[in-house]
Write an enzyme that holds these catalytic residues in place. Structure first.
Site, PDB file in Angstrom:
ATOM      1  N   ASP A   1       0.843  -1.200   0.000  1.00 33.57           N
ATOM      2  CA  ASP A   1       0.000   0.000   0.000  1.00 33.57           C
ATOM      3  C   ASP A   1       0.882   1.256   0.000  1.00 33.57           C
ATOM      4  O   ASP A   1       0.368   2.378  -0.060  1.00 33.57           O
ATOM      5  CB  ASP A   1      -1.015  -0.010   1.151  1.00 33.57           C
TER       6      ASP A   1
ATOM      7  N   ASP B   1      -1.203  -6.192  -0.370  1.00 31.44           N
ATOM      8  CA  ASP B   1      -1.220  -5.520   0.938  1.00 31.44           C
ATOM      9  C   ASP B   1      -2.638  -5.020   1.221  1.00 31.44           C
ATOM     10  O   ASP B   1      -3.194  -4.235   0.437  1.00 31.44           O
ATOM     11  CB  ASP B   1      -0.265  -4.327   0.849  1.00 31.44           C
TER      12      ASP B   1
ATOM     13  N   GLU C   1      -1.224  -5.438   8.699  1.00 34.04           N
ATOM     14  CA  GLU C   1      -0.379  -4.866   9.748  1.00 34.04           C
ATOM     15  C   GLU C   1      -0.974  -5.107  11.130  1.00 34.04           C
ATOM     16  O   GLU C   1      -2.194  -5.088  11.292  1.00 34.04           O
ATOM     17  CB  GLU C   1      -0.245  -3.352   9.535  1.00 34.04           C
TER      18      GLU C   1
ATOM     19  N   GLU D   1       9.540  -4.186  10.341  1.00 31.44           N
ATOM     20  CA  GLU D   1       9.951  -2.898   9.769  1.00 31.44           C
ATOM     21  C   GLU D   1      10.511  -1.969  10.840  1.00 31.44           C
ATOM     22  O   GLU D   1       9.855  -1.721  11.864  1.00 31.44           O
ATOM     23  CB  GLU D   1       8.752  -2.235   9.070  1.00 31.44           C
TER      24      GLU D   1
END
Ligand code: KIV
Length: 289
Positions: free
Chosen positions: A51, A90, A122, A189
């Site tokens: 995204d 995503d 996420e 990340e």
């Protein structure tokens, strides 16, 4: 000389086997046909239609405005370009947070309409139900911990995460919960390198790092950052392998200048017609040109 074995489509199982053999997993983002083709030809294991599309292609400030329709549109282009890499779509903001049912419905669209092989979402323990619902329907899910850009406002900006012991311990717990819920891999990340290494050692599933050091089982970068295509902002952890923004600017300037000087197009760029046809035109139209 023996002929090389024909290349096979990469699967989630293949990624797991690479981790078992301590072979690094390679992943890049793509949002269009030509880039997907080039990444596939370069032999990468997996392509993420991230995204990050919203920032590097569509020019939004962050990833929050990205919609399912935008994601699916770009997923289809990537799916047409890549034949071997495992394709991961995503899930955009609010496509999986509202309920497990909605998460499953939207995840299914990535496979049915987008041509993807798997989805990514996420978050940690709060995503357990969504992950279980999606995996329960046979759709592979990749998790994403650490700097999770869809929570940019909650995190107070795009900044490294889990730098103190309690946040690091919580991230490790989240990683184990996501593995237990059925994720086939996790993106880590912008977290400390030694935490990423520890998480990678504790998990059976592969970790793919971005700004998380060499101790992860694989690496991912946003392709526009790697190519130097996006000049608005480049995170510290990015290595630029090219400066295509400057290359593009030089090419555009050269084109503008040649058009203005009538140096382009030249005869080699121009379609011609035979003298015989030309004379026929002159006769019928009373001297053309
Ligand atoms: O959207 C994206 O490109 C991502 C990668 C940075 C992992 O989530």
């Amino acid at each position: 000389m023996s002929t090389p074995a024909p290349r096979k489509k990469v699967t989630t199982l293949g990624l797991r086997q690479k981790k078992a053999k301590a072979e690094p997993i390679t992943m890049l983002t793509a949002y269009d046909f030509a880039t997907a083709q080039a990444i596939d030809r370069a032999g990468l294991d997996t392509i993420l239609v991230g995204d990050s599309l919203g920032m590097v292609v569509l020019g939004y400030e962050n990833t929050l405005p990205v919609t399912m329709a935008e994601m699916l549109h770009h997923c289809r282009a990537v799916a047409r370009g890549a034949k071997f890499a495992l394709l991961i779509g995503d899930m955009p903001f609010l496509s999986y947070q509202i309920s497990a049912e909605e998460a499953l419905r939207n995840a299914g669209r990535f496979l049915q309409e987008g041509g993807m092989d798997a989805v990514k979402l996420e978050g940690g323990r709060e995503r357990r139900a969504a992950v279980e619902a999606i995996v329960g329907a046979g759709i592979p899910v990749m998790g994403h911990l650490g700097l999770t850009p869809q929570s940019v406002h909650q995190l107070g900006g795009f900044r490294p995460q889990a730098r103190d012991a309690s946040a690091a311990a919580r991230l490790l717990e989240d990683a184990l919960i996501l593995q237990d819920a059925g994720c086939f891999a996790l993106v880590l990340e912008s977290i400390p390198g030694r935490l990423a290494r520890l998480v990678s050692q504790r998990l059976e599933i592969p970790t793919i790092g971005i700004g998380a050091g060499v101790g992860c089982d694989g690496q991912v970068l946003v392709t526009h950052d790697l190519l130097g295509l996006f000049d608005r902002f480049t995170p510290k952890f990015v290595k630029k392998y090219a400066d295509l923004h400057s290359v593009m600017a030089q090419a555009f300037e050269a084109y503008r200048s040649e058009v203005e000087r009538r140096a382009f197009p030249g005869p080699e760029h121009t379609v011609e017609m035979s003298d015989e046809e030309w004379r026929a035109l002159e006769r019928s139209s009373g001297k053309a040109g």
